[in-house]
Motif scaffolding. Structure first.
Motif, PDB file in Angstrom:
ATOM      1  N   TRP A 187      -0.957  11.107  13.402  1.00 20.67           N
ATOM      2  CA  TRP A 187      -1.799  10.804  12.240  1.00 20.67           C
ATOM      3  C   TRP A 187      -2.844   9.746  12.587  1.00 20.67           C
ATOM      4  O   TRP A 187      -3.988   9.804  12.088  1.00 20.67           O
ATOM      5  CB  TRP A 187      -0.935  10.345  11.068  1.00 20.67           C
ATOM      6  N   GLN A 188      -2.484   8.819  13.435  1.00 20.88           N
ATOM      7  CA  GLN A 188      -3.445   7.799  13.857  1.00 20.88           C
ATOM      8  C   GLN A 188      -4.625   8.437  14.583  1.00 20.88           C
ATOM      9  O   GLN A 188      -5.791   8.070  14.363  1.00 20.88           O
ATOM     10  CB  GLN A 188      -2.754   6.778  14.758  1.00 20.88           C
ATOM     11  N   GLU A 189      -4.317   9.414  15.434  1.00 21.60           N
ATOM     12  CA  GLU A 189      -5.376  10.113  16.157  1.00 21.60           C
ATOM     13  C   GLU A 189      -6.251  10.924  15.219  1.00 21.60           C
ATOM     14  O   GLU A 189      -7.471  11.008  15.403  1.00 21.60           O
ATOM     15  CB  GLU A 189      -4.767  11.029  17.231  1.00 21.60           C
ATOM     16  N   ARG A 190      -5.649  11.518  14.210  1.00 22.98           N
ATOM     17  CA  ARG A 190      -6.447  12.301  13.253  1.00 22.98           C
ATOM     18  C   ARG A 190      -7.417  11.402  12.497  1.00 22.98           C
ATOM     19  O   ARG A 190      -8.574  11.780  12.266  1.00 22.98           O
ATOM     20  CB  ARG A 190      -5.536  13.049  12.292  1.00 22.98           C
TER      21      ARG A 190
ATOM     22  N   HIS B 161      -4.379  -0.443 -14.243  1.00 24.22           N
ATOM     23  CA  HIS B 161      -2.983  -0.327 -13.827  1.00 24.22           C
ATOM     24  C   HIS B 161      -2.715  -1.167 -12.580  1.00 24.22           C
ATOM     25  O   HIS B 161      -3.638  -1.588 -11.880  1.00 24.22           O
ATOM     26  CB  HIS B 161      -2.643   1.143 -13.552  1.00 24.22           C
ATOM     27  N   THR B 162      -1.437  -1.396 -12.303  1.00 26.47           N
ATOM     28  CA  THR B 162      -1.019  -2.038 -11.056  1.00 26.47           C
ATOM     29  C   THR B 162      -0.648  -0.941 -10.078  1.00 26.47           C
ATOM     30  O   THR B 162       0.199  -0.094 -10.384  1.00 26.47           O
ATOM     31  CB  THR B 162       0.189  -2.968 -11.305  1.00 26.47           C
ATOM     32  N   VAL B 163      -1.297  -0.917  -8.927  1.00 27.96           N
ATOM     33  CA  VAL B 163      -1.181   0.208  -7.999  1.00 27.96           C
ATOM     34  C   VAL B 163      -0.599  -0.251  -6.667  1.00 27.96           C
ATOM     35  O   VAL B 163      -1.027  -1.265  -6.102  1.00 27.96           O
ATOM     36  CB  VAL B 163      -2.558   0.868  -7.756  1.00 27.96           C
ATOM     37  N   VAL B 164       0.374   0.521  -6.172  1.00 23.79           N
ATOM     38  CA  VAL B 164       0.959   0.277  -4.856  1.00 23.79           C
ATOM     39  C   VAL B 164       0.792   1.536  -4.014  1.00 23.79           C
ATOM     40  O   VAL B 164       1.268   2.608  -4.384  1.00 23.79           O
ATOM     41  CB  VAL B 164       2.457  -0.090  -4.957  1.00 23.79           C
ATOM     42  N   GLY B 165       0.084   1.411  -2.909  1.00 21.14           N
ATOM     43  CA  GLY B 165      -0.087   2.525  -1.991  1.00 21.14           C
ATOM     44  C   GLY B 165       0.785   2.342  -0.760  1.00 21.14           C
ATOM     45  O   GLY B 165       0.993   1.210  -0.303  1.00 21.14           O
ATOM     46  N   ILE B 166       1.299   3.445  -0.249  1.00 21.94           N
ATOM     47  CA  ILE B 166       2.071   3.428   1.003  1.00 21.94           C
ATOM     48  C   ILE B 166       1.314   4.283   2.010  1.00 21.94           C
ATOM     49  O   ILE B 166       0.976   5.439   1.723  1.00 21.94           O
ATOM     50  CB  ILE B 166       3.491   3.999   0.803  1.00 21.94           C
ATOM     51  N   GLU B 167       1.053   3.731   3.175  1.00 17.75           N
ATOM     52  CA  GLU B 167       0.303   4.458   4.199  1.00 17.75           C
ATOM     53  C   GLU B 167       0.798   4.022   5.578  1.00 17.75           C
ATOM     54  O   GLU B 167       0.982   2.836   5.828  1.00 17.75           O
ATOM     55  CB  GLU B 167      -1.200   4.185   4.056  1.00 17.75           C
ATOM     56  N   GLY B 168       1.004   4.998   6.457  1.00 21.10           N
ATOM     57  CA  GLY B 168       1.539   4.702   7.775  1.00 21.10           C
ATOM     58  C   GLY B 168       0.522   4.210   8.779  1.00 21.10           C
ATOM     59  O   GLY B 168       0.887   3.617   9.799  1.00 21.10           O
ATOM     60  N   ILE B 169      -0.783   4.439   8.508  1.00 16.65           N
ATOM     61  CA  ILE B 169      -1.835   4.100   9.468  1.00 16.65           C
ATOM     62  C   ILE B 169      -2.734   3.015   8.880  1.00 16.65           C
ATOM     63  O   ILE B 169      -3.171   3.113   7.729  1.00 16.65           O
ATOM     64  CB  ILE B 169      -2.669   5.352   9.807  1.00 16.65           C
ATOM     65  N   GLU B 170      -3.025   2.000   9.664  1.00 15.51           N
ATOM     66  CA  GLU B 170      -3.798   0.861   9.163  1.00 15.51           C
ATOM     67  C   GLU B 170      -5.273   1.187   8.940  1.00 15.51           C
ATOM     68  O   GLU B 170      -5.899   0.671   8.010  1.00 15.51           O
ATOM     69  CB  GLU B 170      -3.664  -0.320  10.130  1.00 15.51           C
ATOM     70  N   GLN B 171      -5.851   2.048   9.771  1.00 13.20           N
ATOM     71  CA  GLN B 171      -7.288   2.317   9.695  1.00 13.20           C
ATOM     72  C   GLN B 171      -7.772   2.713   8.303  1.00 13.20           C
ATOM     73  O   GLN B 171      -8.744   2.124   7.795  1.00 13.20           O
ATOM     74  CB  GLN B 171      -7.669   3.399  10.717  1.00 13.20           C
TER      75      GLN B 171
ATOM     76  N   CYS C 284       3.207   0.987   6.590  1.00 17.54           N
ATOM     77  CA  CYS C 284       4.595   1.043   7.065  1.00 17.54           C
ATOM     78  C   CYS C 284       5.050   2.499   7.140  1.00 17.54           C
ATOM     79  O   CYS C 284       4.365   3.406   6.675  1.00 17.54           O
ATOM     80  CB  CYS C 284       5.516   0.276   6.113  1.00 17.54           C
ATOM     81  N   ASP C 285       6.217   2.696   7.707  1.00 15.16           N
ATOM     82  CA  ASP C 285       6.891   3.990   7.715  1.00 15.16           C
ATOM     83  C   ASP C 285       7.552   4.164   6.349  1.00 15.16           C
ATOM     84  O   ASP C 285       8.347   3.328   5.923  1.00 15.16           O
ATOM     85  CB  ASP C 285       7.942   4.012   8.823  1.00 15.16           C
ATOM     86  N   ILE C 286       7.224   5.236   5.646  1.00 12.83           N
ATOM     87  CA  ILE C 286       7.722   5.438   4.291  1.00 12.83           C
ATOM     88  C   ILE C 286       9.248   5.532   4.241  1.00 12.83           C
ATOM     89  O   ILE C 286       9.865   5.249   3.211  1.00 12.83           O
ATOM     90  CB  ILE C 286       7.087   6.701   3.652  1.00 12.83           C
ATOM     91  N   PHE C 287       9.873   5.881   5.368  1.00 15.25           N
ATOM     92  CA  PHE C 287      11.333   5.984   5.405  1.00 15.25           C
ATOM     93  C   PHE C 287      12.015   4.684   5.839  1.00 15.25           C
ATOM     94  O   PHE C 287      13.232   4.627   5.947  1.00 15.25           O
ATOM     95  CB  PHE C 287      11.758   7.126   6.326  1.00 15.25           C
TER      96      PHE C 287
END
Length: 254
Positions: A20-23, A74-84, A120-123
Motif C-alpha cells: 500500500w505504501q508503494e501504491r 462531528h468528532t472524527v477519528v481516521g485509521i490509516e496504515g500509511i503516513e503519506q 497504525c496497523d488496524i489489527f
C-alpha cells in the motif's frame, strides 16, 4: 500471465503495508475520490441522526469525506496504515496539526482535537484507548480487507461501537475473475449479514452497472458487470424492513 497475477496476490498478502505504501508513492490510488462520496452525501442523515457524533473512518487514506464530517461539527477519528496520505490530507487542506507518538500508532490531530488520524496497523490498535464510536463510515475498508481477515476485521469494528451506533458501509459485488479478485473485493450481501449478525441490518441502496469498454467507478474494476451496495447497520431497536432497496441499473459505455 496468470502465474504472475497469483504470485502478485501472494506477495501483497506477505508485504501488506509495503504494497500500500508503494501504491501511494506511485499514485496508483484509483479508489481516492476528489469529491464527497455519493453514499455519504445521500445517506448522512441515516448515519448521523444527531449532531456532534463521534465517527470512525477505517482505512481513511486522505478522503475528503473526513474533512466534510469534521466541518459538519462531528468528532472524527481516521485509521490509516500509511503516513503519506495522512500528511497530504492535512497539508492539502491547510489544516494545522500536531503529532504524538504512541507505542502502537503515530497520531496526527487538529488544534481543537476534533479530528485525529492514527497511522497504525488496524489489527494492532489499542481498543481501550480509542474508546467507543457513535458512527462508522466504511467506504473503502471492508472491500480492501483480505478474505482471511474479514472475521477479525468485523470483530474489531464491533468492539468499537457504542450501544446506539450507526454503521454505513459501501461495497461492490461482482464475479471475481482468475486474473482479478480485488481490491475492491467482492462483498456479497450474505457476507455482510454474516459478519454483522445479531445487529439490525438494512440495504439502503444498490446500483447495477454494466461496463462496456470502461473501468468500474473509482476502483477501476476490470469486470463486465458489478453491483454497488450501500448498507446501514443500527444498534437501536428500529426493526423496519431489511430489504428497503432502491435498485437502479446503469449502462456505462467507454
Amino acid at each position: 500471465m496468470l502465474h504472475d497475477v497469483r504470485y502478485h496476490s501472494v506477495l501483497m498478502k506477505e508485504n501488506r503495508m509495503v504494497t500500500w505504501q508503494e501504491r501511494w508513492r506511485q499514485r496508483r490510488t484509483s479508489w481516492h475520490l476528489p469529491d464527497l462520496h455519493f453514499d455519504l452525501e445521500n445517506h448522512a442523515s441515516k448515519l448521523l441522526p444527531k449532531p456532534e457524533r463521534r465517527i470512525l473512518v477505517p482505512l481513511c487514506g486522505k478522503s475528503v469525506d473526513v474533512e466534510w464530517l469534521y466541518r459538519e461539527g462531528h468528532t472524527v477519528v481516521g485509521i490509516e496504515g500509511i503516513e503519506q496520505p495522512i500528511v497530504e490530507f492535512f497539508s492539502e487542506r491547510n489544516l494545522p496539526y500536531t503529532t504524538d507518538h504512541l507505542t502502537w500508532a503515530k497520531v496526527f490531530k487538529t488544534e481543537d482535537d476534533r479530528l485525529r488520524m492514527y497511522c497504525c496497523d488496524i489489527f494492532k490498535m489499542d481498543m481501550e484507548s480509542l474508546g467507543k464510536f457513535d458512527a462508522v463510515w466504511d467506504r473503502a475498508s471492508l472491500v480492501a480487507i483480505y478474505e482471511e481477515d474479514r472475521e477479525k476485521y468485523a470483530k474489531v469494528i464491533k468492539a468499537l461501537l457504542a450501544p446506539d451506533f450507526r454503521y454505513l458501509i459501501s461495497t461492490t459485488q461482482y464475479t471475481p475473475l482468475e486474473v482479478y479478485s480485488g481490491p475492491p473485493r467482492n462483498i456479497p450481501t450474505a457476507l455482510v449479514e454474516k459478519l454483522f449478525s445479531k445487529l439490525h441490518f438494512f440495504v439502503l441502496f444498490c446500483i447495477s452497472v454494466n461496463w462496456e469498454g470502461c473501468h468500474g467507478l473509482s476502483w477501476m474494476l476490470p469486470v463486465c458487470h458489478s453491483v454497488f451496495y450501500c448498507y446501514i447497520i443500527k444498534g437501536d431497536e428500529d426493526r423496519s424492513s431489511k430489504r428497503d432497496v432502491n435498485l437502479q441499473v446503469r449502462q456505462c459505455k467507454g
